[in-house]
Write a protein that holds these residues in place. Structure first.
Motif, PDB file in Angstrom:
ATOM      1  N   LEU A  15      53.754  35.873  47.988  1.00 43.66           N
ATOM      2  CA  LEU A  15      53.164  35.392  46.735  1.00 43.66           C
ATOM      3  C   LEU A  15      51.663  35.177  46.880  1.00 43.66           C
ATOM      4  N   VAL A  16      51.244  34.600  47.988  1.00 39.99           N
ATOM      5  CA  VAL A  16      49.828  34.342  48.203  1.00 39.99           C
ATOM      6  C   VAL A  16      49.059  35.641  48.334  1.00 39.99           C
ATOM      7  N   SER A  17      49.589  36.586  49.084  1.00 45.03           N
ATOM      8  CA  SER A  17      48.869  37.839  49.294  1.00 45.03           C
ATOM      9  C   SER A  17      48.866  38.721  48.054  1.00 45.03           C
ATOM     10  N   SER A  18      49.796  38.519  47.141  1.00 50.89           N
ATOM     11  CA  SER A  18      49.840  39.353  45.946  1.00 50.89           C
ATOM     12  C   SER A  18      48.975  38.813  44.815  1.00 50.89           C
ATOM     13  N   SER A  19      48.473  37.569  44.962  1.00 50.91           N
ATOM     14  CA  SER A  19      47.626  37.028  43.906  1.00 50.91           C
ATOM     15  C   SER A  19      46.244  37.654  44.001  1.00 50.91           C
ATOM     16  N   PRO A  20      45.662  38.008  42.858  1.00 52.04           N
ATOM     17  CA  PRO A  20      44.357  38.664  42.877  1.00 52.04           C
ATOM     18  C   PRO A  20      43.284  37.747  43.432  1.00 52.04           C
ATOM     19  N   SER A  21      42.406  38.293  44.256  1.00 52.86           N
ATOM     20  CA  SER A  21      41.323  37.478  44.802  1.00 52.86           C
ATOM     21  C   SER A  21      40.254  37.287  43.739  1.00 52.86           C
ATOM     22  N   GLY A  22      39.523  36.199  43.863  1.00 51.95           N
ATOM     23  CA  GLY A  22      38.455  35.932  42.921  1.00 51.95           C
ATOM     24  C   GLY A  22      38.915  35.202  41.673  1.00 51.95           C
ATOM     25  N   GLN A  23      40.196  34.962  41.544  1.00 52.71           N
ATOM     26  CA  GLN A  23      40.650  34.231  40.379  1.00 52.71           C
ATOM     27  C   GLN A  23      40.331  32.758  40.536  1.00 52.71           C
ATOM     28  N   TYR A  24      40.171  32.087  39.445  1.00 52.64           N
ATOM     29  CA  TYR A  24      39.869  30.681  39.458  1.00 52.64           C
ATOM     30  C   TYR A  24      41.174  29.903  39.456  1.00 52.64           C
ATOM     31  N   VAL A  25      41.269  28.938  40.351  1.00 52.96           N
ATOM     32  CA  VAL A  25      42.480  28.148  40.481  1.00 52.96           C
ATOM     33  C   VAL A  25      42.555  27.165  39.325  1.00 52.96           C
ATOM     34  N   GLY A  26      43.537  27.336  38.448  1.00 50.52           N
ATOM     35  CA  GLY A  26      43.724  26.434  37.326  1.00 50.52           C
ATOM     36  C   GLY A  26      42.673  26.555  36.237  1.00 50.52           C
ATOM     37  N   LEU A  27      41.810  27.539  36.322  1.00 46.25           N
ATOM     38  CA  LEU A  27      40.754  27.720  35.333  1.00 46.25           C
ATOM     39  C   LEU A  27      40.822  29.117  34.752  1.00 46.25           C
ATOM     40  N   SER A  28      40.410  29.237  33.504  1.00 47.52           N
ATOM     41  CA  SER A  28      40.321  30.563  32.911  1.00 47.52           C
ATOM     42  C   SER A  28      38.940  31.134  33.213  1.00 47.52           C
ATOM     43  N   GLU A  29      38.826  32.448  33.164  1.00 46.77           N
ATOM     44  CA  GLU A  29      37.523  33.078  33.411  1.00 46.77           C
ATOM     45  C   GLU A  29      36.479  32.572  32.422  1.00 46.77           C
ATOM     46  N   SER A  30      36.894  32.315  31.177  1.00 41.60           N
ATOM     47  CA  SER A  30      35.932  31.867  30.166  1.00 41.60           C
ATOM     48  C   SER A  30      35.360  30.493  30.510  1.00 41.60           C
ATOM     49  N   GLN A  31      36.131  29.655  31.211  1.00 44.58           N
ATOM     50  CA  GLN A  31      35.625  28.342  31.603  1.00 44.58           C
ATOM     51  C   GLN A  31      34.525  28.462  32.659  1.00 44.58           C
ATOM     52  N   CYS A  32      34.501  29.562  33.382  1.00 45.35           N
ATOM     53  CA  CYS A  32      33.503  29.763  34.435  1.00 45.35           C
ATOM     54  C   CYS A  32      32.397  30.719  34.001  1.00 45.35           C
ATOM     55  N   ALA A  33      32.428  31.152  32.748  1.00 46.38           N
ATOM     56  CA  ALA A  33      31.394  32.042  32.221  1.00 46.38           C
ATOM     57  C   ALA A  33      30.246  31.188  31.704  1.00 46.38           C
ATOM     58  N   ILE A  34      29.441  30.686  32.634  1.00 47.85           N
ATOM     59  CA  ILE A  34      28.342  29.784  32.317  1.00 47.85           C
ATOM     60  C   ILE A  34      27.036  30.451  32.722  1.00 47.85           C
ATOM     61  N   GLN A  35      26.027  30.365  31.870  1.00 39.16           N
ATOM     62  CA  GLN A  35      24.710  30.902  32.213  1.00 39.16           C
ATOM     63  C   GLN A  35      24.240  30.254  33.508  1.00 39.16           C
ATOM     64  N   ALA A  36      23.611  31.020  34.367  1.00 35.65           N
ATOM     65  CA  ALA A  36      23.163  30.518  35.671  1.00 35.65           C
ATOM     66  C   ALA A  36      22.277  29.285  35.530  1.00 35.65           C
ATOM     67  N   THR A  37      21.436  29.274  34.520  1.00 40.46           N
ATOM     68  CA  THR A  37      20.514  28.143  34.332  1.00 40.46           C
ATOM     69  C   THR A  37      21.221  26.887  33.846  1.00 40.46           C
ATOM     70  N   ASP A  38      22.441  27.015  33.352  1.00 38.90           N
ATOM     71  CA  ASP A  38      23.195  25.878  32.829  1.00 38.90           C
ATOM     72  C   ASP A  38      24.221  25.333  33.818  1.00 38.90           C
ATOM     73  N   ARG A  39      24.290  25.898  35.009  1.00 38.98           N
ATOM     74  CA  ARG A  39      25.280  25.465  35.992  1.00 38.98           C
ATOM     75  C   ARG A  39      24.983  24.056  36.499  1.00 38.98           C
ATOM     76  N   VAL A  40      26.052  23.261  36.617  1.00 40.21           N
ATOM     77  CA  VAL A  40      25.950  21.916  37.180  1.00 40.21           C
ATOM     78  C   VAL A  40      26.649  21.948  38.539  1.00 40.21           C
ATOM     79  N   ASP A  41      25.897  21.635  39.590  1.00 43.14           N
ATOM     80  CA  ASP A  41      26.394  21.723  40.956  1.00 43.14           C
ATOM     81  C   ASP A  41      27.668  20.905  41.149  1.00 43.14           C
TER      82      ASP A  41
END
Length: 80
Positions: A15-41
């Motif tokens: 199961l672990v090896s079949s999960s796509p790499s780069g996916q966000y754990v518990g997050l959707s891609e849209s939640q991580c689609a943030i402009q670089a200048t707006d990122r909060v560390d």
């Protein structure tokens, strides 16, 4: 009992090896689609992708000079 434990281990590894790499754990891609200048560390120096994602944060190391581990967008959808 030992055979059962080996079967469980093999199942988890599959199961672990079949999960796509780069996916966000518990997050959707849209939640991580943030402009670089707006990122909060959300990390610390030299945080790895896995460590960042385990904190519930987004990771993108493709843009130098901005936080690579950053807070995701929060869902602002109201439900009544």
């Amino acid at each position: 009992m030992e055979g059962r434990a080996l079967w469980l281990l093999a199942t988890v590894l599959t199961l672990v090896s079949s999960s796509p790499s780069g996916q966000y754990v518990g997050l959707s891609e849209s939640q991580c689609a943030i402009q670089a200048t707006d990122r909060v560390d959300c990390g610390y120096p030299e945080v790895t992708s896995e460590q960042c994602k385990s904190r519930g944060c987004c990771f993108d190391s493709s843009i130098p000079g901005v936080p690579w581990c950053f807070k995701p967008l929060q869902n602002t959808e109201c439900t009544f």
